[in-house]
Every structure is written in C-alpha cells, then in structure tokens.
Design an enzyme around this catalytic site. Structure first.
Site, PDB file in Angstrom:
ATOM      1  N   SER A 193     -11.281   0.057   2.505  1.00  0.00           N
ATOM      2  CA  SER A 193     -10.502  -0.284   3.700  1.00  0.00           C
ATOM      3  C   SER A 193      -9.936   0.982   4.326  1.00  0.00           C
ATOM      4  O   SER A 193      -9.279   1.771   3.652  1.00  0.00           O
ATOM      5  CB  SER A 193      -9.363  -1.238   3.342  1.00  0.00           C
ATOM      6  OG  SER A 193      -9.873  -2.479   2.908  1.00  0.00           O
TER       7      SER A 193
ATOM      8  N   ARG B  13       0.820  -1.220   0.000  1.00  0.00           N
ATOM      9  CA  ARG B  13       0.000   0.000   0.000  1.00  0.00           C
ATOM     10  C   ARG B  13       0.854   1.271   0.000  1.00  0.00           C
ATOM     11  O   ARG B  13       0.522   2.260   0.631  1.00  0.00           O
ATOM     12  CB  ARG B  13      -0.972   0.013   1.193  1.00  0.00           C
ATOM     13  CG  ARG B  13      -1.946  -1.159   1.222  1.00  0.00           C
ATOM     14  CD  ARG B  13      -2.835  -1.207  -0.013  1.00  0.00           C
ATOM     15  NE  ARG B  13      -3.733  -2.353   0.056  1.00  0.00           N
ATOM     16  CZ  ARG B  13      -3.458  -3.557  -0.477  1.00  0.00           C
ATOM     17  NH1 ARG B  13      -2.315  -3.751  -1.107  1.00  0.00           N
ATOM     18  NH2 ARG B  13      -4.327  -4.540  -0.381  1.00  0.00           N
TER      19      ARG B  13
ATOM     20  N   GLU C 209      -5.190   3.999   5.633  1.00  0.00           N
ATOM     21  CA  GLU C 209      -5.069   3.655   4.215  1.00  0.00           C
ATOM     22  C   GLU C 209      -5.855   4.657   3.387  1.00  0.00           C
ATOM     23  O   GLU C 209      -5.456   5.017   2.287  1.00  0.00           O
ATOM     24  CB  GLU C 209      -5.582   2.232   3.958  1.00  0.00           C
ATOM     25  CG  GLU C 209      -5.460   1.789   2.512  1.00  0.00           C
ATOM     26  CD  GLU C 209      -5.793   0.319   2.308  1.00  0.00           C
ATOM     27  OE1 GLU C 209      -6.415  -0.010   1.287  1.00  0.00           O
ATOM     28  OE2 GLU C 209      -5.419  -0.504   3.178  1.00  0.00           O
TER      29      GLU C 209
END
Length: 313
Positions: free
Chosen positions: A230, A181, A300
């Site tokens: 998310s 990520r 995130e």
C-alpha cells in the site's frame, strides 16, 4: 593546515568497530527491495546476534547515520543509495517460541507471515492477520502494521528495542503511542523482538482463516508484481484507493512506473523503473488527488536514501 592539504577521510568501512557479523561496502539494494530499484548502501551490517549489534552501536562514530531495513517490502530506496550504515537483522533475530498463556515471543527479523504460521502451529489464535502483512515484525512494530481489521498494537504485550548508543529498552504499546500506521518510537530505535498475545484456538479454524486472508489478498492486490505494498495511508473515514481512482489515476504511468490497474493504491515497477520514477509517480498521484478532492494523501511507503546525481530528487 590548509583544507586542501588535509588527508582525505578514510572509507567508512575502515572507521567501523570490529564485529563478528558481516560488513559489506557498496552493498546493492535493488536486488532485495520488493520494488527491485534503488542504489547501494554505503555499508551494510548484518549483526551476528544481539551482543554484536549492541557493541557495534556503542562503538560506532556518532556522526555516521544509521538506517534499518527489513526485507524491503514497504520501502522505496532512492537511486543514489543510502549513506552511512544500513543494518539488516538476520536469523539470530528471527527466532520464535510459544510461551504460556498463548503468548508468542518473536524476533523482529521474522517475516509477518512466519509469525502467523508459528502461532498456527502452536494453536494460538488472534495473530492470523499477520499473514496478510508484507514484511517483518520489526517493520510492523515501527509502523503499527495491520490488515483485515486488526493491527499490531491489538496483540502487542511488549517490545524490545536497542537505541543508537546500544542501550536496550522494553516498552508497551502505550509507551509507543501506537495509532493507525504510526508509532512514536524514537527514530534511532531498532526493534529486536516482541511478545504477542493470542488466545486458544483450533488449528483447523486458524488455518482456514489464514487461507481466506491470503486468497483475498491475491484476488485484490498485485502481490505477484514488483510493488511496495500500500502506497498511501487511508485518510480518516476514507479509502486512499477510492480517492486515487476518482482522480483518474488508475493505470497512470511515469516511465516504467505505473499505478496498478488491479488496486490503485499500489505502485508497480513494470520493468526497468527507477526509484525517481516511482516516487515521482506517487507525488503526481498526490497532486491529482489534492486537486480532485482536497485531500492530502500521506505516504505509507517508507522512502530512504538520496537521489542519484542529476536526478529530480
């Protein structure tokens, strides 16, 4: 001259270079983010094409901040809006074509789902996971998005980006330092297209894998609610949702913002939530997880803009 007697600075829109694309002042963003919250962009610019974007960036006053936005999926726009220019890439940056050796060339504005569908149509396997990634390819490049045990870096050959001065760069995954990520791409880069490596595949098998991914996503995630995907990254060796659940945060509310009952690594707007409530709820989740497990959860979801006047942030 006394500062009080100086002429006020003209509105930002009057300081911008001439373009062929569309420029809008005070553009509402709550209509286009998946959370359905947030203030306005001081100016929104939708370039007509790559040349238009490059000329705009070259002529843009250096003091004007630039923010890039895709379809507003993994994003929280604060209630006070986004100062400066917000750039959204349109249809000219969403084109795709299959090349030799099972390579798919795709524009950064293409939806990740559409990337998977284009690969399917061209009998290119290996890109099915994109149908489980919300957002656009540009966002996937920026954060090395992934799903179902695959990541963007696994299939990326090369990406094209343009910087704040209008210079074009072609880079590889190694150049971008892609990890979970994350990428090391400079903050001022705007991704414009990429070349993705697949492999030969049977369209029926590819379609079946995509259907399975989408079904699993709908069964386990609140995809039909106003959410941003998310919320927190998974810490090394751990699952964010398990830490959140263990901290007693499943279903936790702050105003009209709520931790999803279905999947507690998702925040949802139950109706009428503000960005401040969603961000505040996320920070409360982080606090409780830290208190419960000692783990610092990392956001995130990308948070941009400024708080509304008088707000907590």
């Amino acid at each position: 001259m006394n500062a009080a007697l100086r002429s006020p600075q003209p509105p930002l829109i009057e300081r911008l270079p001439e373009v062929r694309g569309r420029v809008t002042a005070d553009a509402p963003l709550d209509r286009i983010t998946w959370f359905r919250v947030g203030g306005c962009a001081e100016v929104m610019f939708k370039p007509a094409d790559m040349e238009d974007l490059a000329m705009f960036l070259k002529g843009l006053p250096i003091d004007v901040p630039v923010t890039v936005m895709g379809v507003g999926s993994n994003l929280l726009v604060r209630d006070g809006g986004v100062p400066g220019v917000l750039i959204r890439l349109g249809a000219a940056f969403a084109k795709m074509r299959a090349l030799d050796d099972y390579v798919l060339e795709a524009g950064a504005a293409a939806l990740d789902l559409t990337v998977a569908k284009a690969a399917h149509a061209a009998s290119i396997a290996g890109l099915e996971f994109f149908c489980g990634v919300p957002g656009t390819l540009g966002g996937a490049l920026r954060m090395n998005a992934g799903a179902y045990n695959s990541e963007t870096k696994d299939v990326l050959i090369e990406a094209e980006a343009i910087d704040r001065r209008g210079r074009i760069h072609r880079v590889t995954p190694c150049d971008l330092g892609m990890s979970y990520r994350h990428s090391d791409a400079p903050a001022d880069w705007i991704f414009t297209r990429a070349w993705l490596q697949g492999r030969p595949g049977d369209p029926q098998v590819i379609g079946g894998m995509m259907a399975t991914i989408q079904a699993q996503r709908e069964e386990s995630q609140p995809v039909k609610t106003r959410t941003g995907g998310s919320t927190f990254k998974n810490p090394v060796g751990l699952k964010a949702w398990q830490l959140i659940d263990a901290a007693g945060c499943r279903g936790l509310r702050m105003g009209a913002a709520q931790v999803s009952e279905m999947h507690c690594n998702f925040l949802i707007n139950t109706g009428g939530a503000t960005a401040a409530e969603l961000e505040g709820l996320g920070e409360e989740v982080r606090r409780r997880v830290k208190e419960s497990s000692g783990v610092d959860l990392e956001w995130e979801i990308r948070r941009i803009g400024v708080a509304a006047k008088g707000g907590a942030r």
